[in-house]
Design a protein around this motif. Structure first.
Motif, short mmCIF file in Angstrom:
data_model
loop_
_atom_site.label_atom_id
_atom_site.label_comp_id
_atom_site.label_asym_id
_atom_site.label_seq_id
_atom_site.Cartn_x
_atom_site.Cartn_y
_atom_site.Cartn_z
N PRO A 1 11.65 -22.43 -4.94
CA PRO A 1 11.86 -21.03 -4.54
C PRO A 1 13.09 -20.87 -3.64
O PRO A 1 13.66 -21.85 -3.17
N ASP A 2 13.44 -19.62 -3.42
CA ASP A 2 14.51 -19.30 -2.47
C ASP A 2 15.82 -20.01 -2.75
O ASP A 2 16.40 -20.66 -1.88
N ILE B 1 9.92 -14.36 -12.14
CA ILE B 1 9.91 -15.58 -11.33
C ILE B 1 11.32 -15.93 -10.88
O ILE B 1 11.58 -16.31 -9.75
N ARG C 1 10.86 -14.12 -7.21
CA ARG C 1 10.47 -15.26 -6.38
C ARG C 1 11.66 -16.18 -6.12
O ARG C 1 11.56 -17.16 -5.38
N ARG C 2 12.75 -15.88 -6.81
CA ARG C 2 13.96 -16.69 -6.67
C ARG C 2 13.67 -18.17 -6.92
O ARG C 2 14.15 -19.04 -6.23
N ASP C 3 12.86 -18.38 -7.95
CA ASP C 3 12.42 -19.74 -8.26
C ASP C 3 13.20 -20.25 -9.47
O ASP C 3 13.03 -19.75 -10.57
N SER D 1 0.71 -22.82 -10.69
CA SER D 1 1.08 -22.09 -9.47
C SER D 1 -0.12 -21.44 -8.83
O SER D 1 -0.18 -21.30 -7.61
N GLU E 1 5.91 -27.93 -3.87
CA GLU E 1 7.27 -27.66 -3.42
C GLU E 1 7.76 -28.80 -2.56
O GLU E 1 6.97 -29.47 -1.91
#
Lengths: 270, 255, 376
Positions: free
Chosen positions: C182-183, C256, C260-262, C341, C359
């Motif tokens: 993520p991020d 996503i 979610r910036r995944d 998830s 993660e």
């Protein structure tokens, strides 16, 4: 066989704070010990630790010593430990093996896994069925039984392992009143027959009926322990989130409305 | 011999019946043509079915089983066989061809033979008997466990999903209505079924380990199906025969 | 650690060597036969390639295990994958495969299968060999032992395909491809988004091409006429589930990626497309040789379309596979990613490959101060 926990702590994988801390406990042969406490107090966790499933199957980390008759069991694999300590859970249907069509085969599942000779398997299975008085159900399909009956089948399956100690984690929690009655009665009979049991329960009345000693857990620690009738009559139970015995509630209500409590108690115990 | 079954065929060892089914299915493909599979089906599927007294059920079930495939196969090959010359029928832009018909019938017969062989096995053998027999012969007891548990889990899961569907329908789940509504209605069913089943894995794992599942090695079997040297010989004979057939076909003996 | 790499290298070498031998024996990769006009594939070559692939993979696995045995005298990678938890998961996975797969094949006629969700789930959570076992065993049971209306005789022929899918899923997960990321910085996400969009658009275009060629209109979703059994509400619902999944996949992947910036959404597409192509290659010769290309599902429409364009059975099945399989597998990987998830961290971690699905930075709690993990 004596199970002893010495300064035992446990924390689940990835948890920051421990679920159990500083547990000192001894379970002796032929004793029936109760575990009381509010919902997240650690009763289930303690059952898992005593039976060895924590940390073996469930992961996590443990601290302190657990011994069987003085011998440290840290290095014992699960299948060896399961022959000495057998554990039953709340949900009757997830304890079914799902590979059997009859109650007889279901109860025989454990002994079969132990690779015992056929006659031994059959003998143990019949003995377990008879002890729990479900031999009439031997040919029935376990999936079609009521919750209470399934729970009895599960306990029979555990007894067939001939464990030295039985651990039961809230056996009546997911049962309807009829099932609860069925299972409670069966456990009471087992207790009277001298089976060593550690039973965790919210239903303190059941604990009062069968246990000689009771431990109360709160926040992962033992806060009360001693003889069942003393602990279960203790005023502090309510603080720990444990329901009081119906007899105690009755006495209190009687006292509040002016009826002599001791007369009521004598009448109840007559 | 074996668990009491209604007929001599039922009472055969499950591995024998499985071998018959598999060899028949593969041979149906290897033989090719139309006549071969028909004779094969008569010998290896219909005759045993007659002996076992399941002919009626076999016919019904295997036809049902084969129907979707057979229908598709027939239509696709009848009308869409490229390079075909012999025209039989013309419906608008689509043409039914003779070559197509022949190929379609070939595939149809093959599918019926396979479906019949598999259904015969299903009707005369209990799944649990085959896994027990294989376990006796050395298959890992854990693999046998998984096979048996899978067979039981399918109806359990369907029942659970049906219950959830009915409950959601009672709460107003739309199974008619617009596409978007229907899609939205699907989520409250899938979630509980899939995630609920996975959540149960933890409990089941603990219950299994509490009953000695992790003990390495074989376990005791309370009962195993009987077998005989004669059946073993028949099984080997069938396999060798099948291999010979495949070799013959590949090297062009039958053309 | 080094020993693990030496095993992987050994297995990789074995794969290449076997493949090279296979290609040499087959007389080199020539472009023989006719080229499929839609997917530009040469099917005779593809058939041979499938066989070489299957054999090479088996050799690679055996090499890996042999090297491990020689190094450690134990087969820990096997026993680690096959824990009790794995064995408790597999029946559920197989049941999922069968229920969803049968509904899609028999009740509705979309050109996808959706019969590998369980296989890929086990591959991802437990490991490549566990996934392979799930696929293989599941297909065999589906054909022989599961009672009607769920029984599906052709499944046994495709057991090898299912095993391959499980194997690949396990390998991808083992390589930590499906770890949430993520991020991520926006430029990476945009690149991934473009790549994903291109792949999906391409596959969707090919799929619609097949459909419109055959029937001149978009697919309708209704229970097939001869299936009274499937009129039950549950199956209508499941049918719509399948549609929802495909549509939802495309939307969901972009959600996503950008909400979610995944970055892993892009990996889902890559894993799905790769698995789909391999599955198509391995299943085409089986479908063509055993069933004449027709297996009773919605994919048969595509085969019909190709046949009407003049292709042989082999070409048609390969063409159909190369269109249906990548879409099907991308959708399936997406659903599995969603399921994983949604699982609680501590539930996931207990599975053999669970650690690779967490993660970065979700480090396990340190031991010490008397705290110790299980020794048995």
């Amino acid at each position: 066989m004596t199970i002893a926990l010495d300064g035992v702590g446990y924390r689940y994988a990835g948890a920051t704070s421990p679920a159990l801390l500083d547990i000192d406990l001894e379970l002796r042969d032929g004793e029936v010990v109760g575990l009381a406490g509010a919902s997240e107090a650690g009763k289930s966790t303690l059952c898992l630790v005593v039976s060895g499933l924590a940390p073996r199957t469930v992961g996590g980390q443990i601290r302190g010593r657990i011994t069987l008759d003085g011998e440290d069991v840290d290095a014992w694999p699960m299948h060896r430990l399961s022959q000495r300590i057998a554990i039953g859970f709340q949900n009757p249907s997830t304890q079914l093996s799902q590979v059997t069509d009859s109650v007889f085969e279901e109860v025989a599942f454990g002994p079969m896994n132990l690779a015992l000779p056929r006659e031994e398997v059959a003998a143990r299975t019949w003995a377990a069925l008879e002890t729990l008085r479900i031999d009439a159900l031997a040919e029935r399909d376990p999936r079609r039984l009521s919750g209470g009956q399934q729970q009895l089948v599960a306990i029979a399956g555990l007894l067939a392992m001939r464990p030295a100690h039985l651990v039961l984690d809230e056996p009546t929690a997911q049962l309807d009143p009829a099932g609860t009655h069925l299972v409670a009665e069966a456990i009471t009979r087992l207790a009277r027959d001298g089976v060593s049991i550690l039973v965790a329960e919210q239903k303190v009345d059941l604990l009062a009926a069968i246990c000689s000693r009771v431990f109360v857990l709160d926040g992962g620690r033992v806060v009360l322990d001693g003889w069942a009738d003393e602990v279960l009559a203790d005023r502090r139970l309510a603080e720990f989130g444990v329901m009081e015995l119906s007899t105690v509630q009755l006495s209190r209500a009687a006292a509040a409305s002016g009826v002599a409590g001791d007369r009521l108690e004598r009448a109840l115990h007559a | 011999m074996g668990r009491p079954g209604p007929s001599a065929y039922h009472r055969l060892n499950p591995l024998t019946k499985a071998t018959v089914a598999t060899v028949t299915a593969i041979a149906a493909v290897a033989l090719g043509g139309v006549v071969g599979p028909i004779i094969l089906a008569a010998a290896a599927v219909l005759s045993p079915a007659l002996v076992a007294g399941v002919l009626g059920r076999l016919a019904r079930l295997s036809l049902l089983l084969a129907l979707p495939i057979a229908l598709s196969a027939f239509i696709v090959n009848l009308f869409f066989f490229p390079g075909a010359e012999q025209v039989l029928l013309r419906i608008g832009p689509i043409t039914a061809t003779g070559e197509g018909l022949r190929f379609a019938i070939e595939i149809l017969v093959r599918i019926l033979a396979i479906s019949g062989a598999v259904t015969l096995f299903y009707l005369t053998t209990r799944a649990g008997d085959l896994t027990v027999d294989l376990e006796r012969r050395g298959v890992s007891s854990r693999v046998a466990f998984v096979a048996n548990a899978s067979v039981q889990t399918v109806p359990t899961m369907v029942e659970r999903a049906s219950l959830i569907t009915d409950a959601q329908r009672a709460r107003g789940l739309d199974t008619e209505g617009s596409m978007w509504r229907r899609i939205r209605g699907v989520v409250p069913i899938v979630g509980p079924v899939i995630l609920g089943s996975i959540a149960e894995v933890e409990e089941r794992t603990m219950a299994l380990e509490a009953r000695g599942f992790t003990r390495p090695g074989r376990r005791t079997l309370l009962w195993t199906p009987a077998d005989s040297a004669r059946q073993a010989a028949v099984r080997w004979g069938l396999v060798v025969g099948l291999l010979a057939l495949i070799v013959a076909r590949v090297t062009g003996v039958f053309g | 650690m080094e020993s693990r790499w030496s095993r992987i290298i050994a297995a990789g070498l074995a794969l290449l060597v076997t493949a090279a031998i296979g290609v040499l024996l087959a007389g080199g990769i020539q472009q023989t036969g006719e080229q499929d006009p839609v997917t530009f594939a040469y099917h005779e070559v593809a058939d041979v390639l499938a066989l070489i692939l299957a054999v090479s993979m088996i050799v690679a696995i055996i090499t890996y295990l042999v090297v491990e045995w020689v190094q450690t005298r134990r087969l820990d990678s096997l026993s680690h994958q096959f824990s009790t938890r794995t064995f408790a998961l597999i029946p559920i996975a197989i049941a999922l495969n069968i229920i969803l797969g049968q509904t899609v094949v028999a009740a509705i006629k979309l050109p996808i299968y959706l019969d590998s969700i369980g296989t890929i789930l086990v591959g991802v959570l437990a490991g490549p060999l566990a996934g392979a076992l799930t696929g293989f065993l599941g297909n065999v049971l589906w054909a022989y032992v599961i009672p009607p209306p769920f029984q599906y005789a052709p499944a046994a022929a495709f057991a090898v395909v299912a095993a391959t899918i499980g194997l690949l899923a396990g390998i991808f997960a083992r390589a930590s491809l499906l770890r949430p990321r993520p991020d991520q910085p926006i430029n990476r996400l945009v690149m991934a988004g473009i790549g994903t969009a291109v792949v999906i658009a391409g596959l969707a275009y090919l799929a619609s091409l097949g459909y419109t060629t055959a029937f001149g209109g978009p697919p309708t979703i209704a229970p097939a006429p001869n299936n009274e059994v499937f009129d039950n509400g549950l199956f209508i619902v499941l049918g719509w589930l399948a549609v929802a999944l495909v549509i939802g996949t495309v939307l969901g992947l972009f959600v996503i990626l950008f909400v979610r910036r995944d970055l892993t959404a892009a990996y889902v597409v890559i894993c799905g497309a790769a698995t789909g192509i391999v599955a198509a290659l391995v299943s085409a010769p089986i479908a063509a040789g055993v069933f004449g290309g027709v297996t009773g599902g919605g994919t048969d429409f595509l085969v019909a379309a190709f046949r009407s364009a003049g292709l042989s059975v082999g070409q048609a099945t390969l063409g159909q596979g190369l269109i249906s399989d990548p879409i099907d597998k991308i959708t399936t990987f997406f659903v599995v990613y969603l399921i994983v998830s949604a699982m609680a961290r501590r539930t996931k971690a207990r599975f053999p490959q669970g650690e690779r699905l967490l993660e970065e930075g979700d480090a396990p709690t340190a031991e010490g101060d008397g705290w110790r993990g299980a020794t048995a």
